[in-house]
Design a protein around this motif. Structure first.
Motif, PDB file in Angstrom:
ATOM      1  N   ASP A  88       0.812  -1.213   0.000  1.00 43.01           N
ATOM      2  CA  ASP A  88       0.000   0.000   0.000  1.00 43.01           C
ATOM      3  C   ASP A  88       0.845   1.263   0.000  1.00 43.01           C
ATOM      4  O   ASP A  88       0.362   2.337  -0.340  1.00 43.01           O
ATOM      5  CB  ASP A  88      -0.920   0.028   1.228  1.00 43.01           C
ATOM      6  N   THR A  89       2.116   1.115   0.402  1.00 41.89           N
ATOM      7  CA  THR A  89       2.998   2.281   0.504  1.00 41.89           C
ATOM      8  C   THR A  89       3.673   2.595  -0.818  1.00 41.89           C
ATOM      9  O   THR A  89       3.778   3.756  -1.214  1.00 41.89           O
ATOM     10  CB  THR A  89       4.062   2.045   1.594  1.00 41.89           C
ATOM     11  N   SER A  90       4.131   1.554  -1.520  1.00 44.55           N
ATOM     12  CA  SER A  90       4.850   1.765  -2.786  1.00 44.55           C
ATOM     13  C   SER A  90       4.668   0.552  -3.687  1.00 44.55           C
ATOM     14  O   SER A  90       4.615  -0.582  -3.189  1.00 44.55           O
ATOM     15  CB  SER A  90       6.343   1.986  -2.525  1.00 44.55           C
ATOM     16  N   PRO A  91       4.598   0.756  -5.014  1.00 42.37           N
ATOM     17  CA  PRO A  91       4.539  -0.386  -5.923  1.00 42.37           C
ATOM     18  C   PRO A  91       5.908  -1.031  -6.159  1.00 42.37           C
ATOM     19  O   PRO A  91       5.989  -2.113  -6.746  1.00 42.37           O
ATOM     20  CB  PRO A  91       4.003   0.223  -7.213  1.00 42.37           C
ATOM     21  N   LEU A  92       6.963  -0.371  -5.704  1.00 43.51           N
ATOM     22  CA  LEU A  92       8.331  -0.854  -5.943  1.00 43.51           C
ATOM     23  C   LEU A  92       8.907  -1.391  -4.637  1.00 43.51           C
ATOM     24  O   LEU A  92       9.419  -0.641  -3.808  1.00 43.51           O
ATOM     25  CB  LEU A  92       9.207   0.269  -6.508  1.00 43.51           C
ATOM     26  N   ILE A  93       8.787  -2.715  -4.454  1.00 43.62           N
ATOM     27  CA  ILE A  93       9.207  -3.363  -3.212  1.00 43.62           C
ATOM     28  C   ILE A  93      10.137  -4.519  -3.539  1.00 43.62           C
ATOM     29  O   ILE A  93       9.851  -5.318  -4.424  1.00 43.62           O
ATOM     30  CB  ILE A  93       7.992  -3.912  -2.440  1.00 43.62           C
ATOM     31  N   GLU A  94      11.217  -4.610  -2.808  1.00 41.31           N
ATOM     32  CA  GLU A  94      12.134  -5.747  -2.919  1.00 41.31           C
ATOM     33  C   GLU A  94      12.247  -6.406  -1.556  1.00 41.31           C
ATOM     34  O   GLU A  94      12.882  -5.865  -0.641  1.00 41.31           O
ATOM     35  CB  GLU A  94      13.512  -5.288  -3.395  1.00 41.31           C
ATOM     36  N   GLY A  95      11.607  -7.546  -1.407  1.00 37.00           N
ATOM     37  CA  GLY A  95      11.698  -8.270  -0.145  1.00 37.00           C
ATOM     38  C   GLY A  95      13.079  -8.867   0.035  1.00 37.00           C
ATOM     39  O   GLY A  95      13.611  -9.497  -0.877  1.00 37.00           O
ATOM     40  N   ILE A  96      13.642  -8.671   1.208  1.00 39.32           N
ATOM     41  CA  ILE A  96      14.983  -9.195   1.508  1.00 39.32           C
ATOM     42  C   ILE A  96      14.872 -10.462   2.339  1.00 39.32           C
ATOM     43  O   ILE A  96      15.627 -11.412   2.167  1.00 39.32           O
ATOM     44  CB  ILE A  96      15.819  -8.151   2.270  1.00 39.32           C
ATOM     45  N   GLY A 234       9.844  -8.123  -7.452  1.00 43.91           N
ATOM     46  CA  GLY A 234       9.503  -9.490  -7.845  1.00 43.91           C
ATOM     47  C   GLY A 234      10.682 -10.423  -7.944  1.00 43.91           C
ATOM     48  O   GLY A 234      10.606 -11.445  -8.608  1.00 43.91           O
ATOM     49  N   ARG A 235      11.802 -10.082  -7.299  1.00 47.52           N
ATOM     50  CA  ARG A 235      12.947 -10.984  -7.327  1.00 47.52           C
ATOM     51  C   ARG A 235      12.598 -12.282  -6.610  1.00 47.52           C
ATOM     52  O   ARG A 235      12.121 -12.268  -5.482  1.00 47.52           O
ATOM     53  CB  ARG A 235      14.148 -10.337  -6.637  1.00 47.52           C
ATOM     54  N   ARG A 236      12.838 -13.405  -7.270  1.00 48.53           N
ATOM     55  CA  ARG A 236      12.519 -14.694  -6.689  1.00 48.53           C
ATOM     56  C   ARG A 236      13.739 -15.258  -5.971  1.00 48.53           C
ATOM     57  O   ARG A 236      14.878 -15.000  -6.366  1.00 48.53           O
ATOM     58  CB  ARG A 236      12.050 -15.664  -7.778  1.00 48.53           C
ATOM     59  N   ARG A 237      13.463 -16.020  -4.937  1.00 46.80           N
ATOM     60  CA  ARG A 237      14.563 -16.550  -4.145  1.00 46.80           C
ATOM     61  C   ARG A 237      15.421 -17.509  -4.970  1.00 46.80           C
ATOM     62  O   ARG A 237      14.937 -18.193  -5.872  1.00 46.80           O
ATOM     63  CB  ARG A 237      14.033 -17.269  -2.906  1.00 46.80           C
ATOM     64  N   ARG A 238      16.701 -17.550  -4.637  1.00 47.91           N
ATOM     65  CA  ARG A 238      17.652 -18.379  -5.355  1.00 47.91           C
ATOM     66  C   ARG A 238      17.920 -19.702  -4.657  1.00 47.91           C
ATOM     67  O   ARG A 238      18.595 -20.566  -5.194  1.00 47.91           O
ATOM     68  CB  ARG A 238      18.960 -17.610  -5.539  1.00 47.91           C
ATOM     69  N   SER A 239      17.402 -19.857  -3.442  1.00 44.73           N
ATOM     70  CA  SER A 239      17.575 -21.131  -2.747  1.00 44.73           C
ATOM     71  C   SER A 239      16.462 -21.308  -1.737  1.00 44.73           C
ATOM     72  O   SER A 239      15.822 -20.342  -1.313  1.00 44.73           O
ATOM     73  CB  SER A 239      18.944 -21.203  -2.055  1.00 44.73           C
ATOM     74  N   ILE A 240      16.210 -22.558  -1.366  1.00 41.60           N
ATOM     75  CA  ILE A 240      15.246 -22.901  -0.321  1.00 41.60           C
ATOM     76  C   ILE A 240      15.972 -23.829   0.641  1.00 41.60           C
ATOM     77  O   ILE A 240      16.596 -24.807   0.207  1.00 41.60           O
ATOM     78  CB  ILE A 240      14.008 -23.604  -0.908  1.00 41.60           C
TER      79      ILE A 240
END
Length: 394
Positions: A88-96, A234-240
């Protein structure tokens, strides 16, 4: 005003969720996890307790600490609620990770107010809607926004304007630079370099000679706040991955194998739930003398099937069997890397009809409907599963 990036970071996330949900824990030193500390409240941190510390050492430092088991479902729900506020704050989000993210708000300033006003509203909403404290750093670059949030913790806000970047950055200790751990800091300190400003006055070639090409160039750029990385949406995780602490008592090989089976079962299920496949299996071990070892193997073809992943992990464990016998094992972790979308899976020649992993998704469906223990591997029957901790995405 140009680019403005927020680094929003929940404070002592797991412990804060426990204090939120249990009033008797508020204001008390709280440890999440007994064998290994997954999170410590700020009341516990005041005694020197830190995440990833052994439970025995933590309780020696803080005997009055209240130890609670982790509740990952509660943490996941809290994270989802916070990330909805980010959306809701910004459309540009990168989850870390589950509890932090970068938000690019530079394009919102003319409609949403100053960086401080945006950050204040975000913090107020997280407090009111989710019941948690969050610290926000705001700056022109991702690097400086993260440094600012670290300085502002706990439950704070720090905005670094473009014309005050180096005045803020240069007095800080060198450990505030990304990539400076204990060894690099010691090298710099031995040469009389203690602050970021003292790094900044050095020529790049001097840092390269001192620390190597990659580290030298990296630290030279950061000391001048040169960080061109954008917020990646929308960066997808590189490992699980997941890991399990085994404690200090002797564990016979069948017990270690059972722990490995449980980890592979869990991460393979998460892989399929995310509709991903992997090619690389990584095994991480910590021994009784506190040394560590990492082993990995890349498969010929990507898969989400449990059987080949478990076979690979067992082979990796066998490759360090002598070390395990000699030093004992206190922690075992598994990561699945080189991820790709499941629809990218290629059939091997010849193109014979093949049922690709039908059993595993069927078992996942049973567990989703009736619980994780509805179907178990025989090796796990009657065994204490221990605490399996999801690893954060890379």
């Amino acid at each position: 005003m140009g680019s403005v990036i927020l680094h929003a970071d929940l404070d002592s996330f797991y412990a804060s969720v426990e204090q939120r949900d249990n009033p008797r824990l508020r204001g008390k030193p709280v440890l999440v996890g007994g064998g290994v500390v997954l999170a410590a409240s700020y009341e516990a941190k005041a005694y020197g307790v830190r995440s990833a510390m052994g439970g025995r050492q933590a309780r020696e430092l803080c005997p009055q600490a209240i130890v609670v088991p982790p509740r990952f479902a509660a943490y996941t729900e809290a994270s989802k609620a916070v990330f909805a506020i980010f959306d809701d704050t910004s459309p540009l989000i990168e989850g870390i990770s589950i509890d932090e993210a970068f938000l690019d708000v530079g394009g919102l300033l003319h409609v949403s107010g100053t960086p401080v006003e945006i950050a204040v509203r975000l913090r107020e909403r997280v407090r009111a809607d989710v019941g948690l404290a969050i610290t926000v750093g705001a700056a022109r670059t991702k690097f400086l926004a993260k440094v600012a949030s670290g300085v502002a913790k706990p439950d704070g806000l720090r905005y670094v304007p473009a014309d005050g970047e180096l005045d803020f950055l240069h007095p800080l200790p060198v450990r505030k630079l990304w990539g400076v751990g204990a060894k690099t800091a010691a090298k710099l300190n031995d040469r009389g370099i203690f602050t970021v400003g003292e790094v900044a006055v050095l020529q790049r070639r001097e840092l390269v000679a001192m620390l190597g090409v990659a580290s030298g160039r990296h630290l030279h750029a950061l000391a001048h706040n040169r960080d061109p990385r954008p917020v990646v949406v929308g960066r997808r995780r590189r490992s699980i991955g997941a890991q399990r602490a085994l404690g200090t008592r002797y564990r016979p090989p069948p017990e270690i194998d059972a722990a490995l089976v449980g980890l592979i079962d869990r991460v393979a299920g998460r892989l399929r739930a995310a509709q991903r496949v992997c090619r690389t299996v990584v095994l991480r071990l910590r021994f009784g003398d506190f040394t560590r070892a990492t082993r990995s193997h890349t498969l010929l073809r990507a898969t989400w099937e449990t059987a080949p992943l478990l076979a690979t992990a067992r082979a990796l464990l066998e490759s360090v069997a002598a070390l395990v016998r000699r030093d004992g094992l206190t922690l075992i972790g598994v990561s699945l890397a080189n991820l790709d979308d499941a629809d990218a899976l290629q059939l091997e020649l010849p193109f014979a009809a093949r049922d690709v992993g039908a059993l595993d998704p069927a078992l996942d469906g049973i567990r989703d409907r009736f619980g994780r223990d509805a179907v178990q591997r025989a090796v796990l029957l009657g065994r204490e599963r221990g605490m399996e901790v999801p690893l954060l995405p890379d």
